[in-house]
Write an enzyme that holds these catalytic residues in place. Structure first.
Site, PDB file in Angstrom:
ATOM      1  N   HIS A 239      10.769  -3.413 -16.238  1.00 40.26           N
ATOM      2  CA  HIS A 239      11.691  -4.135 -15.364  1.00 40.26           C
ATOM      3  C   HIS A 239      11.178  -5.524 -14.981  1.00 40.26           C
ATOM      4  O   HIS A 239      11.907  -6.305 -14.367  1.00 40.26           O
ATOM      5  CB  HIS A 239      11.997  -3.306 -14.100  1.00 40.26           C
ATOM      6  CG  HIS A 239      10.888  -3.239 -13.106  1.00 40.26           C
ATOM      7  ND1 HIS A 239       9.982  -2.195 -13.057  1.00 40.26           N
ATOM      8  CD2 HIS A 239      10.536  -4.070 -12.096  1.00 40.26           C
ATOM      9  CE1 HIS A 239       9.141  -2.377 -12.060  1.00 40.26           C
ATOM     10  NE2 HIS A 239       9.448  -3.517 -11.457  1.00 40.26           N
ATOM     11  N   ASP A 267      10.252   2.710 -18.315  1.00 37.96           N
ATOM     12  CA  ASP A 267       9.917   1.462 -17.634  1.00 37.96           C
ATOM     13  C   ASP A 267       8.644   0.908 -18.262  1.00 37.96           C
ATOM     14  O   ASP A 267       7.560   0.944 -17.661  1.00 37.96           O
ATOM     15  CB  ASP A 267       9.729   1.695 -16.137  1.00 37.96           C
ATOM     16  CG  ASP A 267       9.783   0.400 -15.339  1.00 37.96           C
ATOM     17  OD1 ASP A 267       9.635   0.460 -14.097  1.00 37.96           O
ATOM     18  OD2 ASP A 267       9.963  -0.672 -15.950  1.00 37.96           O
ATOM     19  N   GLY A 346       5.868  -6.907  -6.200  1.00 37.79           N
ATOM     20  CA  GLY A 346       4.816  -7.717  -6.827  1.00 37.79           C
ATOM     21  C   GLY A 346       3.712  -6.868  -7.419  1.00 37.79           C
ATOM     22  O   GLY A 346       2.989  -7.309  -8.316  1.00 37.79           O
ATOM     23  N   SER A 348       4.453  -4.267  -9.082  1.00 36.50           N
ATOM     24  CA  SER A 348       5.068  -3.686 -10.272  1.00 36.50           C
ATOM     25  C   SER A 348       4.289  -4.030 -11.533  1.00 36.50           C
ATOM     26  O   SER A 348       3.863  -5.174 -11.728  1.00 36.50           O
ATOM     27  CB  SER A 348       6.500  -4.200 -10.423  1.00 36.50           C
ATOM     28  OG  SER A 348       7.347  -3.594  -9.491  1.00 36.50           O
ATOM     29  N   SER A 363       5.840   1.545 -11.536  1.00 40.94           N
ATOM     30  CA  SER A 363       7.272   1.397 -11.784  1.00 40.94           C
ATOM     31  C   SER A 363       8.010   1.057 -10.493  1.00 40.94           C
ATOM     32  O   SER A 363       8.585  -0.023 -10.365  1.00 40.94           O
ATOM     33  CB  SER A 363       7.835   2.683 -12.396  1.00 40.94           C
ATOM     34  OG  SER A 363       9.220   2.604 -12.554  1.00 40.94           O
TER      35      SER A 363
END
Length: 459
Positions: A239, A267, A346, A348, A363
């Protein structure tokens, strides 16, 4: 030109230095032994007891034997100390020093005054009489530095003081670019040597799990450094970007491009970096310390796990469930792992690691690192398998041990392959025997089925 009494004083100083000769250089005898309480330069700096890793690297890269590497380290430590003492005694006439030979057994000291040569030799070094002092060369180099601020130097990317040639050397891709800067500097042209070169230097930055990377106005975190053949890069969350999305690093320097990305459903994504960036086997841990990644063996439910991210740093918790499905506003993601580790925007894409084993990339989740929360990570092994990536677990990714098969090369007697990703239940043959995988992991040298009963069960 020195007056007679000044020259005599200098010679006396150099003679005194001669009592502190290079004990590590063959064929050189001290005028008088050093005091027994004064350790040699090599002993003081630990050069007489080098790290085995340093010796091994010198053997590999310099073509030396172990004994030669050890002697070279001792000689270089002693040479540095003597060069410093001689430089101080020569004062403004000093023009630099260098060692030569496979064991650095010869120290040469340059001076602009021929009268210094005998004392330099008496001190245990070779003497070279030159035209320019080191101070003159340094001043010329500084003038070039100033001129370079107003001119493009991409076509003359390297310049330096070279005591061996007694000149300032400019390495240029295009000679006219070098001449323009030299002219602007106002330096005496006789001090400069322009050397043709195709060299295009670039900065090198480490790819490290948990560090930030940027995509336009967004920010995510590196998951794990990987290689794909000779290509370096990193795994992260899908993502964070689509294929073709450009990235810059934690330092806002151009970094790479997303090569593939899946989200939702999974993801996962990977970024191929440019040649300025080098994969490392590390994740950013507590207080910025490096935590080494040595593999990707899946941890069991209930195991402790830690996460590194560019917003909230290093946090730990436990694994709650594997093979979880979670629905985000964008859609449902399957096959993630649920944890009690907190995270915030952030983070992620950042790293989840259990001990030294890579587990996955961040994720999503709920809550925050103030009140606590739940997070989900995309397991790393499916990322490696889907995109044909190799997790970086050594400081020299892509360089297989010469005594081992190349990555991906199967064992001559079976189907097991270094670099392949195995899920629990997978079966292989190795050395004529059958094995079943017990824990998901990416295979690497030393993890052959007979060697790791924690990963493989013989059938």
């Amino acid at each position: 030109m020195l007056h007679r009494h000044a020259r005599a004083a200098c010679t006396a100083a150099l003679t005194a230095v001669g009592a502190l000769v290079l004990t590590g250089l063959p064929g050189v005898a001290a005028a008088e032994p050093a005091p027994p309480t004064a350790p040699s330069a090599a002993a003081s700096m630990g050069a007489d007891k080098p790290s085995p890793d340093v010796v091994a690297a010198m053997q590999r890269d310099l073509g030396l034997t172990a004994a030669q590497a050890q002697r070279r380290l001792v000689n270089e430590a002693e040479a540095g100390a003597l060069a410093g003492r001689l430089g101080g005694a020569l004062g403004t006439r000093y023009a630099g020093a260098w060692v030569s030979g496979p064991e650095s057994a010869t120290l040469t000291v340059a001076t602009t005054d021929r009268a210094d040569a005998a004392a330099i030799r008496e001190a245990g070094a070779q003497a070279q009489v030159v035209r320019h002092t080191l101070a003159e060369l340094d001043a010329a180099k500084t003038a070039l530095d100033r001129a370079a601020t107003g001119h493009s130097t991409l076509d003359m990317p390297v310049w330096y003081v070279d005591p061996r040639t007694n000149l300032v050397t400019v390495r240029a891709v295009k000679r006219d670019a070098a001449e323009a800067v030299i002219k602007a500097s106002g330096v005496d042209r006789s001090l400069i040597r322009v050397e043709a070169s195709a060299e295009r230097p670039r900065p090198l930055y480490d790819i490290r799990g948990g560090d930030a990377f940027h995509m336009g106005g967004g920010r995510c975190s590196v998951g794990f450094a990987i290689t794909k053949g000779t290509q370096h890069g990193f795994a992260t969350a899908g993502h964070c970007g689509r294929a073709g999305t450009a990235t810059t690093g934690f330092n806002q320097v151009a970094q790479g491009t997303f090569q593939a990305s899946t989200f939702p459903s999974r993801d996962m994504a990977w970024v191929a970096t440019n040649t300025n960036w080098v994969s490392t086997p590390y994740v950013k841990g507590q207080a910025g310390q490096n935590v080494q990644v040595t593999g990707s063996t899946q941890a069991v439910v209930g195991a402790s796990i830690c996460r590194s991210g560019s917003t909230t740093g290093w946090h730990c918790g436990t694994i709650q469930q594997h093979n979880t499905s979670v629905t985000y506003p964008e859609g449902t993601v399957i096959g993630v792992t649920r944890t009690t580790v907190c995270a915030e925007p952030g983070d992620s894409g950042g790293s989840y690691i259990s001990g030294s084993q890579a587990q996955g990339v961040t994720s999503g989740g709920s809550g925050n690192c103030t009140s606590g929360g739940t997070t989900f990570y995309q397991p790393v092994n499916p990322i490696l398998q889907s995109y044909g990536l190799t997790l970086t677990t050594s400081t020299e990714p892509g360089e297989p041990d010469p005594e081992e098969p190349d990555p991906g090369e199967p064992d001559p007697g079976g189907t097991w392959a270094k670099g392949a990703v195995y899920a629990a239940g997978d079966q292989v043959t190795y050395g004529g025997a059958k094995y079943r995988c017990l824990q998901a992991h990416q295979a690497q040298a030393g993890w052959e089925p007979p060697n790791v009963p924690a990963l493989w069960q013989r059938l």
